[in-house]
Design a protein around this motif. Structure first.
Motif, PDB file in Angstrom:
ATOM      1  N   ASP A   1       7.335  77.534  30.930  1.00 39.34           N
ATOM      2  CA  ASP A   1       8.369  76.528  31.180  1.00 39.34           C
ATOM      3  C   ASP A   1       9.620  77.208  31.738  1.00 39.34           C
ATOM      4  O   ASP A   1      10.081  78.215  31.195  1.00 39.34           O
ATOM      5  CB  ASP A   1       8.694  75.798  29.878  1.00 39.34           C
ATOM      6  CG  ASP A   1       9.516  74.543  30.104  1.00 39.34           C
ATOM      7  OD1 ASP A   1      10.093  74.391  31.211  1.00 39.34           O
ATOM      8  OD2 ASP A   1       9.588  73.713  29.185  1.00 39.34           O
ATOM      9  N   THR A   2      10.160  76.689  32.850  1.00 34.90           N
ATOM     10  CA  THR A   2      11.341  77.306  33.465  1.00 34.90           C
ATOM     11  C   THR A   2      12.632  76.952  32.733  1.00 34.90           C
ATOM     12  O   THR A   2      13.662  77.582  32.979  1.00 34.90           O
ATOM     13  CB  THR A   2      11.451  76.874  34.932  1.00 34.90           C
ATOM     14  OG1 THR A   2      11.553  75.452  35.003  1.00 34.90           O
ATOM     15  CG2 THR A   2      10.240  77.353  35.730  1.00 34.90           C
ATOM     16  N   ARG A   3      12.592  75.948  31.853  1.00 36.58           N
ATOM     17  CA  ARG A   3      13.803  75.588  31.102  1.00 36.58           C
ATOM     18  C   ARG A   3      14.139  76.674  30.088  1.00 36.58           C
ATOM     19  O   ARG A   3      13.247  77.302  29.513  1.00 36.58           O
ATOM     20  CB  ARG A   3      13.598  74.252  30.386  1.00 36.58           C
ATOM     21  CG  ARG A   3      13.481  73.050  31.324  1.00 36.58           C
ATOM     22  CD  ARG A   3      13.181  71.807  30.552  1.00 36.58           C
ATOM     23  NE  ARG A   3      11.883  71.914  29.852  1.00 36.58           N
ATOM     24  CZ  ARG A   3      11.413  70.963  29.035  1.00 36.58           C
ATOM     25  NH1 ARG A   3      12.114  69.867  28.813  1.00 36.58           N
ATOM     26  NH2 ARG A   3      10.234  71.132  28.459  1.00 36.58           N
ATOM     27  N   TYR A   4      15.436  76.887  29.895  1.00 37.95           N
ATOM     28  CA  TYR A   4      15.876  77.883  28.914  1.00 37.95           C
ATOM     29  C   TYR A   4      15.524  77.375  27.523  1.00 37.95           C
ATOM     30  O   TYR A   4      15.799  76.219  27.182  1.00 37.95           O
ATOM     31  CB  TYR A   4      17.388  78.095  29.032  1.00 37.95           C
ATOM     32  CG  TYR A   4      17.891  79.350  28.350  1.00 37.95           C
ATOM     33  CD1 TYR A   4      18.064  80.527  29.052  1.00 37.95           C
ATOM     34  CD2 TYR A   4      18.201  79.334  26.988  1.00 37.95           C
ATOM     35  CE1 TYR A   4      18.539  81.668  28.426  1.00 37.95           C
ATOM     36  CE2 TYR A   4      18.669  80.473  26.354  1.00 37.95           C
ATOM     37  CZ  TYR A   4      18.835  81.639  27.081  1.00 37.95           C
ATOM     38  OH  TYR A   4      19.293  82.776  26.449  1.00 37.95           O
ATOM     39  N   PRO A   5      14.906  78.202  26.668  1.00 35.15           N
ATOM     40  CA  PRO A   5      14.563  77.732  25.311  1.00 35.15           C
ATOM     41  C   PRO A   5      15.828  77.421  24.512  1.00 35.15           C
ATOM     42  O   PRO A   5      16.816  78.154  24.553  1.00 35.15           O
ATOM     43  CB  PRO A   5      13.784  78.912  24.718  1.00 35.15           C
ATOM     44  CG  PRO A   5      14.188  80.103  25.516  1.00 35.15           C
ATOM     45  CD  PRO A   5      14.487  79.607  26.897  1.00 35.15           C
ATOM     46  N   SER A   6      15.784  76.331  23.775  1.00 33.87           N
ATOM     47  CA  SER A   6      16.964  75.882  23.016  1.00 33.87           C
ATOM     48  C   SER A   6      17.370  76.921  21.993  1.00 33.87           C
ATOM     49  O   SER A   6      16.517  77.561  21.339  1.00 33.87           O
ATOM     50  CB  SER A   6      16.656  74.553  22.316  1.00 33.87           C
ATOM     51  OG  SER A   6      16.285  73.570  23.258  1.00 33.87           O
TER      52      SER A   6
ATOM     53  N   ASP B   1      23.911  80.111  31.036  1.00 36.46           N
ATOM     54  CA  ASP B   1      22.537  80.598  30.898  1.00 36.46           C
ATOM     55  C   ASP B   1      21.613  79.495  30.405  1.00 36.46           C
ATOM     56  O   ASP B   1      20.441  79.416  30.796  1.00 36.46           O
ATOM     57  CB  ASP B   1      22.490  81.788  29.929  1.00 36.46           C
ATOM     58  CG  ASP B   1      23.171  83.022  30.498  1.00 36.46           C
ATOM     59  OD1 ASP B   1      23.343  83.096  31.735  1.00 36.46           O
ATOM     60  OD2 ASP B   1      23.532  83.920  29.714  1.00 36.46           O
ATOM     61  N   ALA B   2      22.115  78.652  29.509  1.00 37.05           N
ATOM     62  CA  ALA B   2      21.293  77.582  28.948  1.00 37.05           C
ATOM     63  C   ALA B   2      20.929  76.541  30.000  1.00 37.05           C
ATOM     64  O   ALA B   2      20.006  75.747  29.780  1.00 37.05           O
ATOM     65  CB  ALA B   2      22.010  76.925  27.778  1.00 37.05           C
ATOM     66  N   GLN B   3      21.648  76.504  31.122  1.00 38.61           N
ATOM     67  CA  GLN B   3      21.369  75.545  32.186  1.00 38.61           C
ATOM     68  C   GLN B   3      20.477  76.129  33.283  1.00 38.61           C
ATOM     69  O   GLN B   3      20.152  75.427  34.242  1.00 38.61           O
ATOM     70  CB  GLN B   3      22.695  75.075  32.814  1.00 38.61           C
ATOM     71  CG  GLN B   3      23.716  74.566  31.811  1.00 38.61           C
ATOM     72  CD  GLN B   3      23.174  73.401  30.991  1.00 38.61           C
ATOM     73  OE1 GLN B   3      22.480  72.524  31.526  1.00 38.61           O
ATOM     74  NE2 GLN B   3      23.520  73.373  29.701  1.00 38.61           N
ATOM     75  N   ASP B   4      20.075  77.380  33.130  1.00 41.82           N
ATOM     76  CA  ASP B   4      19.289  78.043  34.173  1.00 41.82           C
ATOM     77  C   ASP B   4      17.854  77.504  34.186  1.00 41.82           C
ATOM     78  O   ASP B   4      17.202  77.409  33.141  1.00 41.82           O
ATOM     79  CB  ASP B   4      19.273  79.551  33.921  1.00 41.82           C
ATOM     80  CG  ASP B   4      18.517  80.303  35.007  1.00 41.82           C
ATOM     81  OD1 ASP B   4      19.085  80.497  36.091  1.00 41.82           O
ATOM     82  OD2 ASP B   4      17.353  80.689  34.737  1.00 41.82           O
ATOM     83  N   ASN B   5      17.380  77.136  35.379  1.00 41.40           N
ATOM     84  CA  ASN B   5      16.030  76.600  35.541  1.00 41.40           C
ATOM     85  C   ASN B   5      15.154  77.481  36.447  1.00 41.40           C
ATOM     86  O   ASN B   5      14.129  77.011  36.954  1.00 41.40           O
ATOM     87  CB  ASN B   5      16.087  75.180  36.107  1.00 41.40           C
ATOM     88  CG  ASN B   5      16.564  74.176  35.067  1.00 41.40           C
ATOM     89  OD1 ASN B   5      16.194  74.254  33.904  1.00 41.40           O
ATOM     90  ND2 ASN B   5      17.416  73.238  35.493  1.00 41.40           N
ATOM     91  N   ARG B   6      15.563  78.714  36.660  1.00 40.08           N
ATOM     92  CA  ARG B   6      14.743  79.608  37.478  1.00 40.08           C
ATOM     93  C   ARG B   6      13.530  80.106  36.678  1.00 40.08           C
ATOM     94  O   ARG B   6      13.407  79.856  35.481  1.00 40.08           O
ATOM     95  CB  ARG B   6      15.586  80.791  37.966  1.00 40.08           C
ATOM     96  CG  ARG B   6      16.611  80.395  39.021  1.00 40.08           C
ATOM     97  CD  ARG B   6      17.516  81.559  39.382  1.00 40.08           C
ATOM     98  NE  ARG B   6      18.383  81.940  38.263  1.00 40.08           N
ATOM     99  CZ  ARG B   6      19.260  82.938  38.317  1.00 40.08           C
ATOM    100  NH1 ARG B   6      19.361  83.673  39.424  1.00 40.08           N
ATOM    101  NH2 ARG B   6      20.014  83.216  37.273  1.00 40.08           N
ATOM    102  N   GLU B   7      12.645  80.801  37.370  1.00 41.88           N
ATOM    103  CA  GLU B   7      11.381  81.214  36.763  1.00 41.88           C
ATOM    104  C   GLU B   7      11.610  82.048  35.501  1.00 41.88           C
ATOM    105  O   GLU B   7      12.441  82.941  35.464  1.00 41.88           O
ATOM    106  CB  GLU B   7      10.576  82.049  37.772  1.00 41.88           C
ATOM    107  CG  GLU B   7       9.238  82.519  37.254  1.00 41.88           C
ATOM    108  CD  GLU B   7       8.506  83.393  38.250  1.00 41.88           C
ATOM    109  OE1 GLU B   7       7.315  83.704  38.019  1.00 41.88           O
ATOM    110  OE2 GLU B   7       9.131  83.801  39.257  1.00 41.88           O
ATOM    111  N   LYS B   8      10.826  81.716  34.464  1.00 45.35           N
ATOM    112  CA  LYS B   8      10.881  82.460  33.196  1.00 45.35           C
ATOM    113  C   LYS B   8       9.458  82.588  32.660  1.00 45.35           C
ATOM    114  O   LYS B   8       8.586  81.783  32.968  1.00 45.35           O
ATOM    115  CB  LYS B   8      11.738  81.721  32.164  1.00 45.35           C
ATOM    116  CG  LYS B   8      13.192  81.544  32.561  1.00 45.35           C
ATOM    117  CD  LYS B   8      13.936  80.759  31.502  1.00 45.35           C
ATOM    118  CE  LYS B   8      15.363  80.500  31.924  1.00 45.35           C
ATOM    119  NZ  LYS B   8      15.429  79.633  33.136  1.00 45.35           N
TER     120      LYS B   8
END
Length: 262
Positions: A129-134, A241-248
């Motif tokens: 998932d590209t969303r930053y983990p909560s 950082d929490a709003q970053d949606n780039r590849e993870k």
């Protein structure tokens, strides 16, 4: 005039003879030895000599050549000569005879195993998932690469211990922002669980890895969570950082080292 000259010579000779008087014992002085003369010519070859004569009579020369003297003492050993060239490999020998049969084996358990199967447990899960983990929440996953006995629940991100013993857990994360991950074992107090952080100030691809050996009881739970400290001076993540949606990418692994369920 010629007659006058001849008379004069005769007169001189007569006077000389009258002046020199010598009796029969008169002897002249010996002369000096002359120089050595040259070598003469080589003489002719002599005749063949007689055979050698021994005490018991003459011996034929051909017999002398065949005579052998007494054996002498051995001489000292000579030095070792240089090593010769290696010869060619010879042909293979004939196969030997089969050996005798070995002793009969011992029947221990009539073909049945004498020990029970060793317990095992392992998992490897992956989050794409590209969303930053909560922050301060359990991380969930999309794929289970390995999950024996379904001990790991990818929807909740929790591993439940089925076999008590010692386990090894590790993780690897890939991101372009700062991130902290904590390895949590339930029943532990705050600050007792290991936390691993990576501060990314250049927005480049960075990898964060961590691991630990944990002793677990039956039904005890373990998970990985996105950690953020309560104190602002301990927070390396920025709000952006929490709003970053780039590849993870996050990979979480665990397996049983050995059980202690004796």
């Amino acid at each position: 005039m010629g007659t006058h000259y001849g008379l004069t010579v005769l007169l001189g000779v007569a006077l000389l003879l009258s002046a020199v008087k010598c009796d029969v014992n008169c002897k002249g002085v010996d002369g000096h030895p002359g120089e050595a003369g040259r070598d003469g010519l080589a003489g002719m070859k002599g005749q063949k000599g007689e055979p050698v004569v021994r005490v018991d009579g003459p011996m034929d020369p051909s017999v002398l050549l065949r005579l052998k003297g007494e054996r002498g003492n051995p001489g000292p050993q000579g030095p070792i000569g240089p090593k010769g060239f290696r010869g060619e490999l010879g042909p293979a020998g004939v196969a030997g005879q089969p050996g005798p049969p070995g002793p009969a084996g011992i029947n221990i358990d009539s073909g049945q195993s004498s020990s029970s199967q060793e317990p095992y447990a392992a998992f490897s899960v992956k989050r794409t998932d590209t969303r930053y983990p909560s922050f301060n929440q359990k991380i969930t996953y999309q794929t289970a690469v390995i999950n024996t006995n379904n001990d790991f629940d990818i929807s909740t991100g929790i591993f439940t211990c089925r076999i008590p013993g010692f386990y090894y857990f590790n993780f690897h994360s890939f991101a372009k922002v700062s991130i902290c991950l904590g390895l949590v074992r339930d029943g532990e107090g705050e600050g007792e669980n290991p936390v691993f952080c990576d501060e990314n100030t250049r927005n480049n691809d960075q990898v964060l890895s961590g691991g630990a050996v944990l002793e677990l009881r039956a039904r005890q739970k373990v998970w990985l969570e996105s950690y953020r400290g309560k104190s602002a001076d301990l927070q390396i993540q920025k709000s952006s950082d929490a709003q970053d949606n780039r590849e993870k990418l996050i990979i979480f692994n665990g397996f049983l080292i050995f059980s202690n369920s004796a």
